[in-house]
Motif scaffolding. Sequence first.
Motif, mmCIF file in Angstrom:
data_model
loop_
_atom_site.group_PDB
_atom_site.id
_atom_site.type_symbol
_atom_site.label_atom_id
_atom_site.label_comp_id
_atom_site.label_asym_id
_atom_site.label_seq_id
_atom_site.Cartn_x
_atom_site.Cartn_y
_atom_site.Cartn_z
ATOM 1 N N GLN A 64 56.214 24.675 -34.073
ATOM 2 C CA GLN A 64 57.541 24.941 -34.610
ATOM 3 C C GLN A 64 57.463 25.629 -35.963
ATOM 4 O O GLN A 64 56.605 25.294 -36.773
ATOM 5 C CB GLN A 64 58.335 23.637 -34.753
ATOM 6 N N ASP A 65 58.360 26.573 -36.158
ATOM 7 C CA ASP A 65 58.528 27.236 -37.448
ATOM 8 C C ASP A 65 59.430 26.320 -38.264
ATOM 9 O O ASP A 65 60.625 26.177 -37.962
ATOM 10 C CB ASP A 65 59.171 28.611 -37.234
ATOM 11 N N MET A 66 58.885 25.672 -39.274
ATOM 12 C CA MET A 66 59.666 24.700 -40.041
ATOM 13 C C MET A 66 60.762 25.362 -40.852
ATOM 14 O O MET A 66 61.841 24.801 -41.017
ATOM 15 C CB MET A 66 58.742 23.872 -40.930
ATOM 16 N N ALA A 67 60.528 26.558 -41.354
ATOM 17 C CA ALA A 67 61.543 27.244 -42.161
ATOM 18 C C ALA A 67 62.729 27.678 -41.312
ATOM 19 O O ALA A 67 63.882 27.562 -41.733
ATOM 20 C CB ALA A 67 60.926 28.452 -42.864
ATOM 21 N N LYS A 68 62.465 28.175 -40.122
ATOM 22 C CA LYS A 68 63.532 28.670 -39.234
ATOM 23 C C LYS A 68 64.064 27.588 -38.302
ATOM 24 O O LYS A 68 65.059 27.796 -37.615
ATOM 25 C CB LYS A 68 63.025 29.841 -38.384
ATOM 26 N N GLU A 69 63.354 26.448 -38.249
ATOM 27 C CA GLU A 69 63.730 25.336 -37.379
ATOM 28 C C GLU A 69 63.829 25.761 -35.916
ATOM 29 O O GLU A 69 64.803 25.445 -35.221
ATOM 30 C CB GLU A 69 65.018 24.674 -37.851
ATOM 31 N N VAL A 70 62.805 26.488 -35.443
ATOM 32 C CA VAL A 70 62.748 26.919 -34.045
ATOM 33 C C VAL A 70 61.367 26.615 -33.471
ATOM 34 O O VAL A 70 60.376 26.596 -34.198
ATOM 35 C CB VAL A 70 63.048 28.430 -33.869
ATOM 36 N N THR A 71 61.332 26.392 -32.179
ATOM 37 C CA THR A 71 60.064 26.243 -31.474
ATOM 38 C C THR A 71 59.542 27.630 -31.158
ATOM 39 O O THR A 71 60.248 28.446 -30.560
ATOM 40 C CB THR A 71 60.243 25.423 -30.183
ATOM 41 N N VAL A 72 58.320 27.897 -31.555
ATOM 42 C CA VAL A 72 57.693 29.186 -31.317
ATOM 43 C C VAL A 72 57.049 29.202 -29.928
ATOM 44 O O VAL A 72 57.152 30.189 -29.202
ATOM 45 C CB VAL A 72 56.636 29.485 -32.399
ATOM 46 N N ALA A 73 56.402 28.101 -29.562
ATOM 47 C CA ALA A 73 55.726 28.030 -28.272
ATOM 48 C C ALA A 73 55.509 26.572 -27.895
ATOM 49 O O ALA A 73 55.478 25.692 -28.757
ATOM 50 C CB ALA A 73 54.389 28.759 -28.339
ATOM 51 N N ALA A 74 55.334 26.342 -26.595
ATOM 52 C CA ALA A 74 55.037 24.999 -26.098
ATOM 53 C C ALA A 74 54.179 25.115 -24.844
ATOM 54 O O ALA A 74 54.339 26.057 -24.069
ATOM 55 C CB ALA A 74 56.333 24.238 -25.795
ATOM 56 N N TRP A 75 53.266 24.182 -24.695
ATOM 57 C CA TRP A 75 52.358 24.160 -23.555
ATOM 58 C C TRP A 75 52.248 22.740 -23.015
ATOM 59 O O TRP A 75 52.488 21.778 -23.720
ATOM 60 C CB TRP A 75 50.945 24.562 -23.958
ATOM 61 N N GLN A 76 51.788 22.661 -21.789
ATOM 62 C CA GLN A 76 51.377 21.401 -21.187
ATOM 63 C C GLN A 76 50.041 21.714 -20.514
ATOM 64 O O GLN A 76 50.001 22.444 -19.522
ATOM 65 C CB GLN A 76 52.415 20.915 -20.187
ATOM 66 N N ILE A 77 48.959 21.189 -21.088
ATOM 67 C CA ILE A 77 47.618 21.614 -20.685
ATOM 68 C C ILE A 77 46.677 20.433 -20.493
ATOM 69 O O ILE A 77 46.886 19.370 -21.069
ATOM 70 C CB ILE A 77 47.004 22.538 -21.764
ATOM 71 N N PRO A 78 45.603 20.631 -19.712
ATOM 72 C CA PRO A 78 44.551 19.609 -19.677
ATOM 73 C C PRO A 78 43.798 19.606 -21.015
ATOM 74 O O PRO A 78 43.732 20.631 -21.708
ATOM 75 C CB PRO A 78 43.620 20.055 -18.544
ATOM 76 N N ALA A 79 43.230 18.482 -21.387
ATOM 77 C CA ALA A 79 42.577 18.315 -22.689
ATOM 78 C C ALA A 79 41.473 19.337 -22.929
ATOM 79 O O ALA A 79 41.281 19.779 -24.063
ATOM 80 C CB ALA A 79 42.020 16.896 -22.812
ATOM 81 N N GLY A 83 41.265 23.545 -27.504
ATOM 82 C CA GLY A 83 40.773 24.527 -28.469
ATOM 83 C C GLY A 83 41.290 25.929 -28.182
ATOM 84 O O GLY A 83 41.653 26.671 -29.102
ATOM 85 N N ASN A 84 41.350 26.306 -26.909
ATOM 86 C CA ASN A 84 41.864 27.625 -26.532
ATOM 87 C C ASN A 84 43.337 27.769 -26.903
ATOM 88 O O ASN A 84 43.763 28.825 -27.377
ATOM 89 C CB ASN A 84 41.692 27.880 -25.037
ATOM 90 N N VAL A 85 44.105 26.721 -26.701
ATOM 91 C CA VAL A 85 45.531 26.774 -27.008
ATOM 92 C C VAL A 85 45.755 26.840 -28.524
ATOM 93 O O VAL A 85 46.665 27.515 -28.980
ATOM 94 C CB VAL A 85 46.286 25.594 -26.360
ATOM 95 N N LEU A 86 44.903 26.192 -29.296
ATOM 96 C CA LEU A 86 45.032 26.295 -30.761
ATOM 97 C C LEU A 86 44.850 27.735 -31.213
ATOM 98 O O LEU A 86 45.608 28.231 -32.047
ATOM 99 C CB LEU A 86 44.019 25.391 -31.457
ATOM 100 N N ARG A 87 43.860 28.427 -30.672
ATOM 101 C CA ARG A 87 43.656 29.834 -31.025
ATOM 102 C C ARG A 87 44.850 30.673 -30.567
ATOM 103 O O ARG A 87 45.322 31.557 -31.286
ATOM 104 C CB ARG A 87 42.356 30.356 -30.409
ATOM 105 N N GLN A 88 45.353 30.381 -29.369
ATOM 106 C CA GLN A 88 46.517 31.107 -28.862
ATOM 107 C C GLN A 88 47.739 30.833 -29.737
ATOM 108 O O GLN A 88 48.519 31.744 -30.034
ATOM 109 C CB GLN A 88 46.793 30.693 -27.414
ATOM 110 N N ALA A 89 47.900 29.603 -30.185
ATOM 111 C CA ALA A 89 49.029 29.250 -31.059
ATOM 112 C C ALA A 89 48.978 30.063 -32.345
ATOM 113 O O ALA A 89 50.009 30.561 -32.815
ATOM 114 C CB ALA A 89 49.010 27.757 -31.367
ATOM 115 N N GLN A 90 47.791 30.218 -32.912
ATOM 116 C CA GLN A 90 47.663 30.994 -34.141
ATOM 117 C C GLN A 90 48.026 32.462 -33.907
ATOM 118 O O GLN A 90 48.691 33.081 -34.736
ATOM 119 C CB GLN A 90 46.244 30.857 -34.705
ATOM 120 N N MET A 91 47.634 33.015 -32.771
ATOM 121 C CA MET A 91 47.988 34.407 -32.464
ATOM 122 C C MET A 91 49.494 34.551 -32.260
ATOM 123 O O MET A 91 50.105 35.514 -32.735
ATOM 124 C CB MET A 91 47.240 34.881 -31.220
#
Length: 101
Positions: A64-79, A83-91
């Motif tokens: 979530q973008d705390m300043a804009k109060e919006v969800t940028v992305a969401a996933w439901q993934i196996p554990a 690590g891959n999703v963290l890198r994707q979140a940053q991109m």
Amino acid sequence: MTNLNNFQKLIALANEHGIICQPAQEECLIACLPGYDNFLLAFTWSGAIEGEPPEHELIAISVQDMAKEVTVAAWQIPAYLFGNVLRQAQMLVAAHKDFIS
């Protein structure tokens, strides 16, 4: 696996990826997305995949973008994809910041 064990497992997974998290409501963990202090990373166990072994339990992750109060992305993934999703979140956050600028 009990809820406490699941929560401890989630904390250990976050720590493995260098994420310092805080417990939140309903066994959810929150942290700043590494490299982006104004973006909140929240994650929790969301359940098992039907017919799959317990190690394939799913993690619900949102950014979530705390300043804009919006969800940028969401996933439901196996554990194992955490690590891959963290890198994707940053991109995605970088693209989000470019878009709203």
